[in-house]
Design an enzyme around this catalytic site. Structure first.
Site, PDB file in Angstrom:
ATOM      1  N   GLY A  69       0.844  -1.189   0.000  1.00 52.01           N
ATOM      2  CA  GLY A  69       0.000   0.000   0.000  1.00 52.01           C
ATOM      3  C   GLY A  69       0.878   1.237   0.000  1.00 52.01           C
ATOM      4  CB  SER A  70       0.166   4.736  -0.917  1.00 55.36           C
ATOM      5  OG  SER A  70      -0.923   4.922  -0.014  1.00 55.36           O
TER       6      SER A  70
ATOM      7  CD  GLU B  75       1.170   0.217   4.193  1.00 55.11           C
ATOM      8  OE1 GLU B  75       0.561   0.874   5.050  1.00 55.11           O
ATOM      9  OE2 GLU B  75       0.734   0.032   3.038  1.00 55.11           O
TER      10      GLU B  75
ATOM     11  CD  GLU C 136      -5.091  -6.149   2.894  1.00 54.62           C
ATOM     12  OE1 GLU C 136      -4.755  -5.056   2.419  1.00 54.62           O
ATOM     13  OE2 GLU C 136      -6.084  -6.808   2.485  1.00 54.62           O
TER      14      GLU C 136
ATOM     15  CG  HIS D   4      -2.663  -0.133   2.499  1.00 54.94           C
ATOM     16  ND1 HIS D   4      -1.878   0.976   2.731  1.00 54.94           N
ATOM     17  CD2 HIS D   4      -3.627   0.258   1.634  1.00 54.94           C
ATOM     18  CE1 HIS D   4      -2.341   1.989   2.032  1.00 54.94           C
ATOM     19  NE2 HIS D   4      -3.414   1.593   1.362  1.00 54.94           N
TER      20      HIS D   4
ATOM     21  CG  HIS E 153     -18.928 -24.578  19.857  1.00 55.86           C
ATOM     22  ND1 HIS E 153     -19.034 -25.284  18.679  1.00 55.86           N
ATOM     23  CD2 HIS E 153     -19.214 -23.287  19.524  1.00 55.86           C
ATOM     24  CE1 HIS E 153     -19.378 -24.469  17.697  1.00 55.86           C
ATOM     25  NE2 HIS E 153     -19.488 -23.256  18.180  1.00 55.86           N
TER      26      HIS E 153
ATOM     27  N   GLY F  33     -11.634 -21.270  15.358  1.00 51.84           N
ATOM     28  CA  GLY F  33     -12.889 -21.551  14.679  1.00 51.84           C
ATOM     29  C   GLY F  33     -13.175 -20.611  13.531  1.00 51.84           C
TER      30      GLY F  33
END
Length: 551
Positions: free
Chosen positions: A50-51, A53, A72, A95, A302, A425
């Site tokens: 990304g810009s 980075e 990502e 990003h 759960h 999960g």
């Protein structure tokens, strides 16, 4: 080698680091961060560009490796598999807020997996942050919480290298996990001193008096049970736990929702898998008078349950590397610290009186191929066939929740360090984690066993496997549905034949998807063709996909 873990002092479990001399030359933040990352072995950077980075990667060092993911969640999943396979923290670059948002599902999984990740994200330039600029991350440090151990945006550019170092040490200290550093785009070219050499302990020894009480409980009982979790494998303590179980003649169960193999499933003392339901756990552990939970919560549930947490008359003890987990364990006593160190201390005790060996677990019968023409093969037959043709020491990454109980019967995992799944999960982890594991273990074949629904969360991982020429065999179990949800619906009051909305998945062609990313693939619907197709894919030069049509 790029991406290798740093040399460690195994006796004291510290990282011994040294800073190369810089003389009078002025260092930049970028140079200091790269220097520190090199010294601790974080030379593979898992990222989607990304810009905000881009300045991080100018003058990219030749001994570093940029591992590109097309989304990502794929980036974090690959880093997770890589970090778990190497035992060292992986460096991730996302990003801004949008990238962190896309990655949050697998950041949550990394947190539950106790995976050490140093996650960085770009931020807009400091000088325009007061004007709420495009691509600025509002309250950047709050976005990944609570699923990171630590989160910071350094107050000054000069503080970035030390923040990265602190993040690394925190990620590697038990219980391990992801950390987050937000870095403004204009920080990288600012002056930044190199990080001083330090040695930081990664693990602590459990309190001897608590281990003595656990040892006395195990010595005095008649029918002990061990319940093992992922921290056993993370601590490289599987064989030590096997020795302790053999000494006490203890049956060994796998804790609910465990993401690693922490006891060989072909061992005579292996007793099977505990479900994430209180009443079922109590029923399966009935008859045992001492329950020793090692490297796992006691217990992960759960659904809502009632009654006691352990069978009446049974005592519970626990060895866990996470004080937060120990704090909520409902009964018994808990020792906190590194699992391997604790087990080794227990093995130093005098051997208890000899007990008789418990009867071995009853084995599942062989699964049969379809009886009629045109019938789909069962998932049991498909997984049994995979078990027959694969090398037992091959690496398996699984994300097929609907088939997991079947896998536990027909695809036994018998070697430590060869199995990963998600503790959380959350879907979208398995395919990229298989890519990361293959990257960390050069030359070893990785089997990604994925459900058709699960695969669509991070299908872009196939592209990364192709570009990196990794030996990953993607085995997609296609039953055209979210089977886990349909199977679980009766627990929440659905009638046996009542439809469950949103669980049908017709019309997916995984061979076409793989071909579109330059990965070879084959669809198998005939049981007689499955073994040959799997053998071919397991011997492929690079990635391959087998789509298996199952009932």
């Amino acid at each position: 080698m790029a991406g290798s873990a740093p040399q460690q002092n195994q006796g004291n479990n510290v990282l011994g680091l040294s800073v190369r001399s810089g003389g009078d030359r002025k260092w930049t933040v970028r140079e200091s961060v790269i220097d520190f990352a090199r010294r601790v072995g974080m030379t593979s950077i898992f990222a989607n560009p990304g810009s905000t980075e881009l300045p991080m990667f100018r003058d990219f060092p030749a001994d570093f490796r940029y591992v590109l993911g097309l989304q990502e969640a794929v980036v974090v999943g690959m880093a997770d598999g890589y970090a778990q396979a190497t035992g060292n923290a992986a460096l991730v670059n996302l990003h801004s807020a949008a990238g962190v948002g896309n990655a949050m599902g697998n950041i949550f999984t990394a947190f539950r997996n106790r995976t050490p990740l140093v996650i960085t994200a770009g931020q807009q330039a400091r000088s325009i942050l007061p004007f709420d600029p495009f691509l600025a991350a509002t309250q950047a440090t709050e976005l990944p919480k609570p699923y990171v151990k630590w989160s910071i945006e350094p107050a000054r550019a000069q503080d970035v290298p030390l923040a990265i170092a602190r993040a690394y040490y925190l990620a590697m200290q038990e219980p391990r996990g992801p950390v987050f550093v937000s870095i403004p785009v204009d920080d990288w070219d600012q002056p930044g001193d190199p990080v001083p050499a330090r040695s930081v302990a990664q693990r602590t020894r459990p309190e001897p008096t608590m281990l003595e009480r656990i040892g006395e409980m195990l010595d005095a009982c008649e029918r002990p049970a061990f319940v093992v979790g992922g921290a056993v494998d993370r601590a490289n303590a599987v064989q030590d736990v096997v020795r302790l179980a053999e000494r006490h003649r203890a049956r060994a169960y796998v804790a609910p929702m465990t993401g690693r193999c922490s006891f060989p499933e072909d061992h005579p003392l292996f007793a099977g898998f505990l479900p994430a339901m209180r009443e079922s756990i109590v029923q399966l552990l009935s008859g045992h008078d001492a329950i020793f939970v090692i490297g796992a919560p006691a217990f992960t549930y759960h659904v809502e349950g009632q009654g006691p947490h352990v069978p009446l008359g049974a005592q519970l003890c626990q060895l866990i590397d996470d004080p937060g987990v120990a704090a909520w364990t409902p009964v018994g006593l808990a020792a906190v610290g590194n699992v391997k160190l604790g087990i080794l201390d227990l093995l130093e005790r005098p051997a208890p009186c000899e007990r008789s060996l418990p009867a071995p677990r009853e084995q599942a019968p062989r699964a049969l191929p379809p009886a009629g023409v045109g019938e789909r093969m069962s998932a049991a037959f498909a997984l049994q066939t995979l078990s027959d043709v694969r090398d037992p020491a091959s690496l398996v990454v699984e994300e097929a929740p609907g088939a997991r109980p079947v896998m536990q019967k027909y695809l036994p995992i018998t070697h430590a360090g060869t199995f990963l799944t998600m503790d959380s999960g959350g879907l979208g982890y398995g395919m990229p984690a298989a890519v990361g594991m293959a990257l960390a273990r050069p030359g070893e074949r990785v089997i990604a066993l994925i459900g058709d629904g699960s695969s669509m969360y991070s299908i872009q991982a196939i592209w990364s496997a192709v570009q990196l020429k990794l030996p990953v065999t993607f085995v997609i179990l296609n039953n055209t549905r979210y089977a886990a949800l349909q199977d679980f619906a009766p627990v929440f009051g659905f009638a046996p034949d009542e439809p469950v909305q949103g669980t049908e998945l017709p019309g997916l062609d995984f061979v076409a998807l793989a071909t579109g990313m330059c990965c070879s693939g084959v669809r198998v619907s005939e049981a007689t063709q499955l073994a040959g197709a799997l053998r071919h894919a397991l011997a492929a030069d690079g990635p391959a996909l087998v789509e298996v049509i199952v009932a």
